[in-house]
Scaffold this motif. Structure first.
Motif, PDB file in Angstrom:
ATOM      1  N   PHE A 197       0.878  -1.160   0.000  1.00  0.00           N
ATOM      2  CA  PHE A 197       0.000   0.000   0.000  1.00  0.00           C
ATOM      3  C   PHE A 197       0.919   1.213   0.000  1.00  0.00           C
ATOM      4  CE2 PHE A 197      -2.195  -3.460   2.235  1.00  0.00           C
ATOM      5  CZ  PHE A 197      -3.297  -3.603   1.409  1.00  0.00           C
ATOM      6  N   ASP A 198       1.054   1.847  -1.154  1.00  0.00           N
ATOM      7  CA  ASP A 198       2.041   2.899  -1.393  1.00  0.00           C
ATOM      8  C   ASP A 198       1.778   4.137  -0.526  1.00  0.00           C
ATOM      9  OD1 ASP A 198       3.863   4.719  -2.394  1.00  0.00           O
ATOM     10  OD2 ASP A 198       3.250   4.477  -4.481  1.00  0.00           O
ATOM     11  N   PRO A 199       2.693   4.469   0.374  1.00  0.00           N
ATOM     12  CA  PRO A 199       2.522   5.652   1.222  1.00  0.00           C
ATOM     13  C   PRO A 199       2.386   6.952   0.430  1.00  0.00           C
ATOM     14  CG  PRO A 199       4.324   4.296   2.032  1.00  0.00           C
ATOM     15  CD  PRO A 199       3.911   3.739   0.697  1.00  0.00           C
ATOM     16  N   ALA A 200       2.875   6.979  -0.815  1.00  0.00           N
ATOM     17  CA  ALA A 200       2.794   8.184  -1.640  1.00  0.00           C
ATOM     18  C   ALA A 200       1.426   8.357  -2.299  1.00  0.00           C
ATOM     19  CB  ALA A 200       3.881   8.158  -2.719  1.00  0.00           C
ATOM     20  N   ASP A 201       0.560   7.333  -2.218  1.00  0.00           N
ATOM     21  CA  ASP A 201      -0.761   7.419  -2.829  1.00  0.00           C
ATOM     22  C   ASP A 201      -1.575   8.513  -2.133  1.00  0.00           C
ATOM     23  OD1 ASP A 201      -3.426   7.001  -3.712  1.00  0.00           O
ATOM     24  OD2 ASP A 201      -3.011   4.874  -4.021  1.00  0.00           O
ATOM     25  N   ARG A 202      -2.176   9.371  -2.917  1.00  0.00           N
ATOM     26  CA  ARG A 202      -2.902  10.521  -2.369  1.00  0.00           C
ATOM     27  C   ARG A 202      -4.171  10.141  -1.601  1.00  0.00           C
ATOM     28  NH1 ARG A 202      -3.194  15.566  -6.078  1.00  0.00           N
ATOM     29  NH2 ARG A 202      -4.008  16.238  -4.075  1.00  0.00           N
ATOM     30  N   ILE A 203      -4.622   8.918  -1.743  1.00  0.00           N
ATOM     31  CA  ILE A 203      -5.833   8.505  -1.022  1.00  0.00           C
ATOM     32  C   ILE A 203      -5.658   8.645   0.489  1.00  0.00           C
ATOM     33  CG2 ILE A 203      -5.299   6.044  -0.811  1.00  0.00           C
ATOM     34  CD1 ILE A 203      -8.308   5.576  -1.447  1.00  0.00           C
ATOM     35  N   TYR A 204      -4.425   8.517   0.962  1.00  0.00           N
ATOM     36  CA  TYR A 204      -4.181   8.554   2.399  1.00  0.00           C
ATOM     37  C   TYR A 204      -4.190   9.968   2.974  1.00  0.00           C
ATOM     38  CZ  TYR A 204      -2.807   3.863   1.156  1.00  0.00           C
ATOM     39  OH  TYR A 204      -2.796   2.599   0.646  1.00  0.00           O
ATOM     40  N   GLU A 205      -4.163  10.972   2.123  1.00  0.00           N
ATOM     41  CA  GLU A 205      -4.169  12.359   2.605  1.00  0.00           C
ATOM     42  C   GLU A 205      -5.429  12.662   3.408  1.00  0.00           C
ATOM     43  OE1 GLU A 205      -3.626  15.019  -0.682  1.00  0.00           O
ATOM     44  OE2 GLU A 205      -1.645  14.221  -1.136  1.00  0.00           O
ATOM     45  N   ASP A 206      -6.556  12.079   3.018  1.00  0.00           N
ATOM     46  CA  ASP A 206      -7.822  12.364   3.673  1.00  0.00           C
ATOM     47  C   ASP A 206      -8.286  11.269   4.626  1.00  0.00           C
ATOM     48  OD1 ASP A 206      -8.099  14.805   2.361  1.00  0.00           O
ATOM     49  OD2 ASP A 206      -9.001  13.848   0.605  1.00  0.00           O
ATOM     50  N   HIS A 207      -7.579  10.179   4.668  1.00  0.00           N
ATOM     51  CA  HIS A 207      -7.985   9.078   5.536  1.00  0.00           C
ATOM     52  C   HIS A 207      -7.099   9.111   6.777  1.00  0.00           C
ATOM     53  CE1 HIS A 207      -9.213   4.896   6.546  1.00  0.00           C
ATOM     54  NE2 HIS A 207     -10.340   5.330   6.016  1.00  0.00           N
ATOM     55  N   PHE A 208      -7.600   9.706   7.826  1.00  0.00           N
ATOM     56  CA  PHE A 208      -6.874   9.961   9.065  1.00  0.00           C
ATOM     57  C   PHE A 208      -5.660  10.858   8.799  1.00  0.00           C
ATOM     58  CE2 PHE A 208      -9.317   6.215   9.887  1.00  0.00           C
ATOM     59  CZ  PHE A 208      -9.722   6.334  11.203  1.00  0.00           C
ATOM     60  N   PRO A 209      -5.897  12.107   8.387  1.00  0.00           N
ATOM     61  CA  PRO A 209      -4.806  13.039   8.093  1.00  0.00           C
ATOM     62  C   PRO A 209      -3.803  13.114   9.246  1.00  0.00           C
ATOM     63  CG  PRO A 209      -6.910  14.010   7.501  1.00  0.00           C
ATOM     64  CD  PRO A 209      -7.213  12.739   8.248  1.00  0.00           C
ATOM     65  N   GLY A 210      -2.537  13.078   8.885  1.00  0.00           N
ATOM     66  CA  GLY A 210      -1.471  13.125   9.881  1.00  0.00           C
ATOM     67  C   GLY A 210      -1.115  11.766  10.447  1.00  0.00           C
ATOM     68  N   ASN A 211      -1.960  10.771  10.228  1.00  0.00           N
ATOM     69  CA  ASN A 211      -1.705   9.408  10.698  1.00  0.00           C
ATOM     70  C   ASN A 211      -2.353   8.461   9.694  1.00  0.00           C
ATOM     71  OD1 ASN A 211      -0.854   7.302  12.331  1.00  0.00           O
ATOM     72  ND2 ASN A 211      -2.711   7.334  13.565  1.00  0.00           N
ATOM     73  N   ALA A 212      -1.729   8.344   8.536  1.00  0.00           N
ATOM     74  CA  ALA A 212      -2.316   7.610   7.413  1.00  0.00           C
ATOM     75  C   ALA A 212      -2.671   6.178   7.787  1.00  0.00           C
ATOM     76  CB  ALA A 212      -1.343   7.600   6.244  1.00  0.00           C
ATOM     77  N   VAL A 213      -3.881   5.777   7.353  1.00  0.00           N
ATOM     78  CA  VAL A 213      -4.396   4.428   7.587  1.00  0.00           C
ATOM     79  C   VAL A 213      -4.963   3.910   6.271  1.00  0.00           C
ATOM     80  CG1 VAL A 213      -6.140   3.088   8.816  1.00  0.00           C
ATOM     81  CG2 VAL A 213      -4.915   4.899  10.000  1.00  0.00           C
ATOM     82  N   VAL A 214      -4.679   2.658   5.961  1.00  0.00           N
ATOM     83  CA  VAL A 214      -5.218   2.037   4.753  1.00  0.00           C
ATOM     84  C   VAL A 214      -6.703   1.729   4.986  1.00  0.00           C
ATOM     85  CG1 VAL A 214      -5.041   0.091   3.152  1.00  0.00           C
ATOM     86  CG2 VAL A 214      -2.968   1.012   4.219  1.00  0.00           C
ATOM     87  N   PRO A 215      -7.594   2.221   4.126  1.00  0.00           N
ATOM     88  CA  PRO A 215      -9.022   1.895   4.284  1.00  0.00           C
ATOM     89  C   PRO A 215      -9.264   0.386   4.173  1.00  0.00           C
ATOM     90  CG  PRO A 215      -8.738   3.719   2.748  1.00  0.00           C
ATOM     91  CD  PRO A 215      -7.372   3.150   3.020  1.00  0.00           C
ATOM     92  N   GLY A 216     -10.158  -0.107   4.993  1.00  0.00           N
ATOM     93  CA  GLY A 216     -10.467  -1.536   4.967  1.00  0.00           C
ATOM     94  C   GLY A 216     -10.927  -2.012   3.605  1.00  0.00           C
TER      95      GLY A 216
END
Length: 98
Positions: A9-28
């Protein structure tokens, strides 16, 4: 039959910007989708699926994780884990039925 591999799950993927901002979490949903794709590559396919009993034992940060899928005639038994001090630590389990 069983298949194993790794999901990244690529940390650079922009999807993580809005999913727990500041503490990126992969959506289930992305984790379940990764299992579906891996199952389909292993020959498990169907028009419709039922997702059952997915348990997320901790938040999954972007990165690389090991997985195993036990492929049975009508369902997949899924497990996401990471090796922790040479001992696998289960992070996610669940079943996908067709």
């Amino acid at each position: 039959m069983q298949t194993e591999g790794t999901f990244f799950f690529d940390p650079a993927d922009r999807i993580y910007e809005d999913h727990f901002p500041g503490n990126a979490v992969v959506p289930g949903s992305l984790i379940v989708h990764a299992f579906l794709e891996a199952g389909e590559k292993a020959g498990f396919s169907g028009a419709e699926y039922t997702i059952e009993n997915f348990r997320f034992r901790e938040f999954i940060s972007p990165g690389e994780y090991s997985y195993s899928i036990r492929i049975l005639p009508d369902h997949l038994k899924c497990r996401l884990y990471r090796n922790h001090r040479d001992t696998p630590k289960t992070l996610v389990t669940g079943t996908i039925k067709r």
